[in-house]
Design a protein around this motif. Structure first.
Motif, PDB file in Angstrom:
ATOM      1  N   LEU A  45      21.605  48.222  14.728  1.00 35.88           N
ATOM      2  CA  LEU A  45      21.974  48.102  13.314  1.00 35.88           C
ATOM      3  C   LEU A  45      22.660  46.787  12.959  1.00 35.88           C
ATOM      4  N   GLY A  46      22.580  45.814  13.822  1.00 33.43           N
ATOM      5  CA  GLY A  46      23.029  44.476  13.470  1.00 33.43           C
ATOM      6  C   GLY A  46      24.525  44.236  13.573  1.00 33.43           C
ATOM      7  N   VAL A  47      24.908  43.089  13.005  1.00 37.46           N
ATOM      8  CA  VAL A  47      26.273  42.584  13.109  1.00 37.46           C
ATOM      9  C   VAL A  47      27.291  43.546  12.491  1.00 37.46           C
ATOM     10  N   ALA A  48      26.980  44.100  11.325  1.00 36.07           N
ATOM     11  CA  ALA A  48      27.934  44.995  10.648  1.00 36.07           C
ATOM     12  C   ALA A  48      28.272  46.190  11.533  1.00 36.07           C
ATOM     13  N   ALA A  49      27.256  46.790  12.138  1.00 36.34           N
ATOM     14  CA  ALA A  49      27.498  47.939  13.021  1.00 36.34           C
ATOM     15  C   ALA A  49      28.275  47.502  14.251  1.00 36.34           C
ATOM     16  N   GLY A  50      27.928  46.333  14.777  1.00 35.64           N
ATOM     17  CA  GLY A  50      28.633  45.821  15.948  1.00 35.64           C
ATOM     18  C   GLY A  50      30.110  45.646  15.673  1.00 35.64           C
ATOM     19  N   LEU A  64      31.859  47.086  13.218  1.00 38.37           N
ATOM     20  CA  LEU A  64      32.431  48.398  12.914  1.00 38.37           C
ATOM     21  C   LEU A  64      32.758  49.158  14.193  1.00 38.37           C
ATOM     22  N   VAL A  65      31.834  49.129  15.127  1.00 40.27           N
ATOM     23  CA  VAL A  65      32.020  49.860  16.380  1.00 40.27           C
ATOM     24  C   VAL A  65      32.962  49.111  17.317  1.00 40.27           C
ATOM     25  N   ARG A  66      32.615  47.880  17.651  1.00 41.04           N
ATOM     26  CA  ARG A  66      33.343  47.131  18.674  1.00 41.04           C
ATOM     27  C   ARG A  66      34.752  46.771  18.225  1.00 41.04           C
ATOM     28  N   SER A  67      34.895  46.261  17.015  1.00 46.93           N
ATOM     29  CA  SER A  67      36.207  45.790  16.545  1.00 46.93           C
ATOM     30  C   SER A  67      37.016  46.880  15.857  1.00 46.93           C
ATOM     31  N   GLY A  68      36.401  47.998  15.600  1.00 47.79           N
ATOM     32  CA  GLY A  68      37.100  49.091  14.927  1.00 47.79           C
ATOM     33  C   GLY A  68      37.275  50.306  15.817  1.00 47.79           C
ATOM     34  N   MET A  69      36.204  51.058  15.966  1.00 49.22           N
ATOM     35  CA  MET A  69      36.284  52.352  16.627  1.00 49.22           C
ATOM     36  C   MET A  69      36.667  52.241  18.103  1.00 49.22           C
ATOM     37  N   LEU A  70      36.069  51.302  18.817  1.00 51.51           N
ATOM     38  CA  LEU A  70      36.372  51.195  20.248  1.00 51.51           C
ATOM     39  C   LEU A  70      37.792  50.702  20.492  1.00 51.51           C
ATOM     40  N   VAL A  71      38.279  49.824  19.634  1.00 49.44           N
ATOM     41  CA  VAL A  71      39.667  49.360  19.735  1.00 49.44           C
ATOM     42  C   VAL A  71      40.614  50.537  19.509  1.00 49.44           C
ATOM     43  N   ARG A 118      44.286  60.833  13.141  1.00 50.47           N
ATOM     44  CA  ARG A 118      43.984  61.313  11.791  1.00 50.47           C
ATOM     45  C   ARG A 118      43.239  60.255  10.980  1.00 50.47           C
ATOM     46  N   ALA A 119      43.719  59.021  11.004  1.00 50.78           N
ATOM     47  CA  ALA A 119      43.066  57.937  10.261  1.00 50.78           C
ATOM     48  C   ALA A 119      41.705  57.599  10.882  1.00 50.78           C
ATOM     49  N   HIS A 120      41.645  57.591  12.195  1.00 49.44           N
ATOM     50  CA  HIS A 120      40.414  57.269  12.924  1.00 49.44           C
ATOM     51  C   HIS A 120      39.312  58.281  12.594  1.00 49.44           C
ATOM     52  N   ILE A 121      39.656  59.543  12.637  1.00 55.49           N
ATOM     53  CA  ILE A 121      38.687  60.599  12.346  1.00 55.49           C
ATOM     54  C   ILE A 121      38.193  60.495  10.912  1.00 55.49           C
ATOM     55  N   GLU A 122      39.082  60.202   9.992  1.00 59.46           N
ATOM     56  CA  GLU A 122      38.682  60.027   8.589  1.00 59.46           C
ATOM     57  C   GLU A 122      37.653  58.901   8.461  1.00 59.46           C
ATOM     58  N   LYS A 123      37.886  57.776   9.146  1.00 48.55           N
ATOM     59  CA  LYS A 123      36.941  56.645   9.090  1.00 48.55           C
ATOM     60  C   LYS A 123      35.596  57.021   9.702  1.00 48.55           C
ATOM     61  N   VAL A 165      32.774  56.999   7.033  1.00 49.70           N
ATOM     62  CA  VAL A 165      32.148  55.671   7.020  1.00 49.70           C
ATOM     63  C   VAL A 165      31.163  55.500   8.184  1.00 49.70           C
ATOM     64  N   VAL A 166      31.655  55.644   9.394  1.00 46.13           N
ATOM     65  CA  VAL A 166      30.854  55.309  10.580  1.00 46.13           C
ATOM     66  C   VAL A 166      29.657  56.243  10.732  1.00 46.13           C
ATOM     67  N   TYR A 167      29.900  57.549  10.743  1.00 47.78           N
ATOM     68  CA  TYR A 167      28.800  58.493  10.937  1.00 47.78           C
ATOM     69  C   TYR A 167      27.775  58.395   9.798  1.00 47.78           C
TER      70      TYR A 167
END
Length: 183
Positions: free
Chosen positions: A70-75, A77-84, A127-132, A136-138
């Motif tokens: 899914l390109g740079v945006a997904a990268g 979102l996942v790498r710099s957001g969820m995985l962190v 709580r904040a992570h699950i909301e995102k 947003v992510v899913y």
């Protein structure tokens, strides 16, 4: 997508746990007593289920396909957001354990404070992570992944979930400790 529905159900279970962890923190503030059994079970629950089961499915299956397709945006979102944030959660859990061990050796109030701070850091993060992830992510993944990739994800989830079933007894034992038998 059935896989995402399953992740959302796991989120609901994790949120119930975070509520219980917060309740225990409030109890500690009142009576200054650390329930070692509760925290040992909570640490194990976080590591084995919130992280080892739930985050593993996200990281090894859903996020992997999102990053690869899914390109740079997904990268980002996942790498710099969820995985962190997953790493922050692991750090909070480690700090809870380290301060619990220190407290049991030497009953200093600083260790109680650190248990409270790291427990509530974990609660607030999750709580904040699950909301995102839920809002947003899913939805981003579900909307943008091809049907072919969604089918691959579903197959990998089904296989992983069937392997996880063997952990259900242990999870139930931990939840009985965490929730004081009130399930």
């Amino acid at each position: 997508m059935k896989a995402i529905d399953y992740l959302v159900e796991e989120h609901d279970e994790i949120l119930v746990f975070t509520n219980r962890l917060e309740e225990e923190c409030l109890k500690i503030m009142e009576d200054k007593i650390i329930d070692e059994e509760f925290f040992r079970a909570s640490i194990k629950f976080i590591r084995q289920y919130a992280d080892g089961v739930h985050h593993k499915k996200e990281e090894d299956i859903l996020f992997k396909y999102m990053e690869e397709n899914l390109g740079v945006a997904a990268g980002k979102l996942v790498r710099s957001g969820m995985l962190v944030e997953h790493q922050f959660g692991r750090s909070y859990c480690l700090n809870i354990e380290e301060n619990l061990n220190k407290y049991l050796e030497d009953k200093k109030e600083i260790y109680i404070l650190q248990i409270l701070a790291n427990s509530m850091g974990y609660v607030n993060l999750l709580r904040a992570h699950i909301e995102k992830e839920n809002t947003v992510v899913y939805p981003f993944g579900e909307k943008n992944l091809s049907n072919e990739l969604k089918e691959k994800i579903e197959l990998e989830f089904d296989e992983t979930i069937s392997k996880e079933k063997e952990l259900d007894k242990e999870k139930l034992k931990l939840k009985k400790i965490i929730f004081k038998g009130e399930l």
